[in-house]
Design a protein around this motif. Structure first.
Motif, PDB file in Angstrom:
ATOM      1  N   LEU A   7      95.111 -19.851 -21.857  1.00 13.32           N
ATOM      2  CA  LEU A   7      95.689 -19.957 -20.522  1.00 13.32           C
ATOM      3  C   LEU A   7      95.018 -18.951 -19.611  1.00 13.32           C
ATOM      4  CD1 LEU A   7      97.986 -21.485 -18.988  1.00 13.32           C
ATOM      5  CD2 LEU A   7      99.473 -19.576 -19.558  1.00 13.32           C
ATOM      6  N   MET A   8      94.901 -19.290 -18.315  1.00 15.72           N
ATOM      7  CA  MET A   8      94.337 -18.379 -17.332  1.00 15.72           C
ATOM      8  C   MET A   8      95.396 -18.084 -16.278  1.00 15.72           C
ATOM      9  SD  MET A   8      92.836 -17.672 -14.179  1.00 15.72           S
ATOM     10  CE  MET A   8      92.473 -19.200 -13.370  1.00 15.72           C
ATOM     11  N   GLY A  33      99.551 -15.243 -31.065  1.00 16.62           N
ATOM     12  CA  GLY A  33      98.150 -15.411 -31.395  1.00 16.62           C
ATOM     13  C   GLY A  33      97.302 -16.031 -30.295  1.00 16.62           C
ATOM     14  N   GLN A  34      97.936 -16.598 -29.262  1.00 18.87           N
ATOM     15  CA  GLN A  34      97.165 -17.208 -28.184  1.00 18.87           C
ATOM     16  C   GLN A  34      96.591 -16.118 -27.265  1.00 18.87           C
ATOM     17  OE1 GLN A  34      99.931 -20.192 -26.533  1.00 18.87           O
ATOM     18  NE2 GLN A  34      98.595 -21.740 -27.458  1.00 18.87           N
ATOM     19  N   VAL A  35      95.489 -16.462 -26.592  1.00 22.66           N
ATOM     20  CA  VAL A  35      94.787 -15.516 -25.735  1.00 22.66           C
ATOM     21  C   VAL A  35      94.961 -15.912 -24.272  1.00 22.66           C
ATOM     22  CG1 VAL A  35      92.530 -14.531 -25.150  1.00 22.66           C
ATOM     23  CG2 VAL A  35      93.108 -14.995 -27.549  1.00 22.66           C
ATOM     24  N   LEU A  36      95.337 -14.919 -23.459  1.00 22.33           N
ATOM     25  CA  LEU A  36      95.522 -15.098 -22.017  1.00 22.33           C
ATOM     26  C   LEU A  36      94.387 -14.412 -21.280  1.00 22.33           C
ATOM     27  CD1 LEU A  36      97.286 -15.895 -19.522  1.00 22.33           C
ATOM     28  CD2 LEU A  36      98.430 -13.682 -19.793  1.00 22.33           C
ATOM     29  N   GLU A  37      93.788 -15.128 -20.337  1.00 19.01           N
ATOM     30  CA  GLU A  37      92.802 -14.534 -19.434  1.00 19.01           C
ATOM     31  C   GLU A  37      93.514 -14.238 -18.128  1.00 19.01           C
ATOM     32  OE1 GLU A  37      89.131 -16.053 -16.650  1.00 19.01           O
ATOM     33  OE2 GLU A  37      89.168 -16.776 -18.722  1.00 19.01           O
ATOM     34  N   ILE A  38      93.451 -12.989 -17.680  1.00 20.28           N
ATOM     35  CA  ILE A  38      94.060 -12.581 -16.415  1.00 20.28           C
ATOM     36  C   ILE A  38      92.928 -12.239 -15.456  1.00 20.28           C
ATOM     37  CG2 ILE A  38      95.637 -10.999 -15.239  1.00 20.28           C
ATOM     38  CD1 ILE A  38      95.881 -10.843 -18.884  1.00 20.28           C
ATOM     39  N   ASP A  68      83.591  -9.099  -7.878  1.00 22.91           N
ATOM     40  CA  ASP A  68      84.824  -8.366  -7.574  1.00 22.91           C
ATOM     41  C   ASP A  68      85.970  -8.744  -8.508  1.00 22.91           C
ATOM     42  OD1 ASP A  68      83.526  -7.177  -5.475  1.00 22.91           O
ATOM     43  OD2 ASP A  68      84.273  -8.579  -3.957  1.00 22.91           O
ATOM     44  N   VAL A  69      85.746  -9.724  -9.371  1.00 21.36           N
ATOM     45  CA  VAL A  69      86.825 -10.216 -10.232  1.00 21.36           C
ATOM     46  C   VAL A  69      86.739  -9.566 -11.612  1.00 21.36           C
ATOM     47  CG1 VAL A  69      87.850 -12.253 -11.314  1.00 21.36           C
ATOM     48  CG2 VAL A  69      86.919 -12.406  -8.998  1.00 21.36           C
ATOM     49  N   LEU A  70      87.877  -9.054 -12.059  1.00 21.16           N
ATOM     50  CA  LEU A  70      88.009  -8.506 -13.408  1.00 21.16           C
ATOM     51  C   LEU A  70      88.700  -9.562 -14.253  1.00 21.16           C
ATOM     52  CD1 LEU A  70      89.377  -5.010 -12.361  1.00 21.16           C
ATOM     53  CD2 LEU A  70      87.063  -5.524 -13.136  1.00 21.16           C
ATOM     54  N   LYS A  71      88.046  -9.970 -15.329  1.00 22.22           N
ATOM     55  CA  LYS A  71      88.642 -10.937 -16.247  1.00 22.22           C
ATOM     56  C   LYS A  71      89.121 -10.172 -17.469  1.00 22.22           C
ATOM     57  CE  LYS A  71      86.010 -15.006 -14.886  1.00 22.22           C
ATOM     58  NZ  LYS A  71      85.155 -16.100 -15.385  1.00 22.22           N
ATOM     59  N   HIS A  72      90.450 -10.042 -17.589  1.00 20.86           N
ATOM     60  CA  HIS A  72      91.069  -9.321 -18.693  1.00 20.86           C
ATOM     61  C   HIS A  72      91.494 -10.333 -19.757  1.00 20.86           C
ATOM     62  CE1 HIS A  72      91.397  -5.930 -15.921  1.00 20.86           C
ATOM     63  NE2 HIS A  72      92.000  -6.733 -15.072  1.00 20.86           N
ATOM     64  N   TYR A  73      91.395  -9.931 -21.037  1.00 22.76           N
ATOM     65  CA  TYR A  73      91.768 -10.812 -22.130  1.00 22.76           C
ATOM     66  C   TYR A  73      92.800 -10.105 -23.013  1.00 22.76           C
ATOM     67  CZ  TYR A  73      87.787 -13.419 -20.504  1.00 22.76           C
ATOM     68  OH  TYR A  73      86.917 -14.135 -19.710  1.00 22.76           O
ATOM     69  N   VAL A  74      93.945 -10.756 -23.178  1.00 24.97           N
ATOM     70  CA  VAL A  74      95.045 -10.195 -23.966  1.00 24.97           C
ATOM     71  C   VAL A  74      95.521 -11.253 -24.948  1.00 24.97           C
ATOM     72  CG1 VAL A  74      97.374  -9.206 -23.897  1.00 24.97           C
ATOM     73  CG2 VAL A  74      95.765  -8.698 -22.057  1.00 24.97           C
ATOM     74  N   ARG A  75      95.678 -10.862 -26.213  1.00 27.72           N
ATOM     75  CA  ARG A  75      96.173 -11.759 -27.264  1.00 27.72           C
ATOM     76  C   ARG A  75      97.634 -11.455 -27.518  1.00 27.72           C
ATOM     77  NH1 ARG A  75      96.650 -11.301 -32.795  1.00 27.72           N
ATOM     78  NH2 ARG A  75      96.565 -13.271 -33.894  1.00 27.72           N
ATOM     79  N   LYS A  76      98.463 -12.482 -27.484  1.00 34.26           N
ATOM     80  CA  LYS A  76      99.895 -12.290 -27.706  1.00 34.26           C
ATOM     81  C   LYS A  76     100.164 -11.864 -29.142  1.00 34.26           C
ATOM     82  CE  LYS A  76     104.472 -14.163 -27.073  1.00 34.26           C
ATOM     83  NZ  LYS A  76     105.286 -15.137 -26.393  1.00 34.26           N
ATOM     84  N   ALA A 113      87.817 -16.633 -31.170  1.00 32.64           N
ATOM     85  CA  ALA A 113      86.495 -16.387 -30.599  1.00 32.64           C
ATOM     86  C   ALA A 113      86.512 -15.236 -29.591  1.00 32.64           C
ATOM     87  CB  ALA A 113      85.955 -17.661 -29.950  1.00 32.64           C
ATOM     88  N   ALA A 114      87.571 -15.104 -28.811  1.00 34.50           N
ATOM     89  CA  ALA A 114      87.650 -14.016 -27.828  1.00 34.50           C
ATOM     90  C   ALA A 114      87.708 -12.660 -28.522  1.00 34.50           C
ATOM     91  CB  ALA A 114      88.867 -14.193 -26.923  1.00 34.50           C
ATOM     92  N   GLU A 115      88.441 -12.560 -29.619  1.00 39.04           N
ATOM     93  CA  GLU A 115      88.507 -11.300 -30.366  1.00 39.04           C
ATOM     94  C   GLU A 115      87.124 -10.946 -30.902  1.00 39.04           C
ATOM     95  OE1 GLU A 115      92.407 -10.944 -32.857  1.00 39.04           O
ATOM     96  OE2 GLU A 115      91.873 -13.072 -32.747  1.00 39.04           O
TER      97      GLU A 115
END
Length: 189
Positions: A7-8, A33-38, A68-76, A113-115
């Protein structure tokens, strides 16, 4: 390597604390276990999201800056740490460090894959746990197989799957990447 997310969340143009507030709300709808892109433009969001993820038990994977965009990735977070390990062949991170460069060794990283993109053992091959059933034949049966994940639980399940498919010499690496102190590589290297 493209980073696969579930999800983004668009938090561009929002100032502190709104990226965190929106992230908290969005994380409630994700499965473990799902990954969120902020996506955010607030420069303070990098430190804020990393600290929030740590305090809430989620896994902060990293940030990629694109203009200017920061793409953060967080795994639940999930209940990984409390699951019972069942695969009988277990080795430590130190054991893996000693054999990781051997030509008879294969390291299979079963994290998402993100991890993997943000930090992995250089010799490791990425085959996320959810893809292992379809991609197991990519693994050489004649080699010693070391399966790694973040804490040793997904790798335990993967080691069991490989053993059930007839693979021999399969080892689960515990505690895995959460405490790996050896050499690593990332998407940015």
């Amino acid at each position: 390597m493209e980073i696969k997310t579930d999800l983004m969340l668009d938090a561009k143009g929002l100032a502190c604390p709104m990226p965190i507030v929106k992230t908290k709300k969005t994380m409630k709808d994700l499965e473990a276990g799902q990954v969120l892109e902020i996506q955010a433009t607030d420069q303070g969001s990098k430190a804020d999201l990393a600290a929030w993820a740590k305090s809430s038990g989620h896994q902060y994977l990293g940030t990629i800056e694109e203009g200017d965009v920061l793409k953060h990735y967080v795994r639940k977070s999930s209940d990984e740490e409390s699951q019972e390990k069942q695969h009988p062949n277990v080795v430590s991170n130190d054991d893996l460090e000693q054999v990781r460069s051997n030509e008879d060794t294969i390291i299979v990283d079963v994290r998402e894959a993100a991890e993997y993109a943000f930090e992995h053992i250089p010799e490791a091959t990425s085959i996320p746990l959810g893809e292992l059933g379809d991609r197991a034949e990519e693994i050489d049966r004649n080699k010693t197989i070391y399966v790694v994940c973040r804490t040793g639980n997904r790798s335990d399940m993967a080691a069991q799957q490989l053993t059930e498919k007839g693979y021999e010499n399969v080892y689960n690496v515990v505690p895995g990447m959460s405490e790996w102190s050896g050499e690593t590589k990332s998407l940015n290297q």
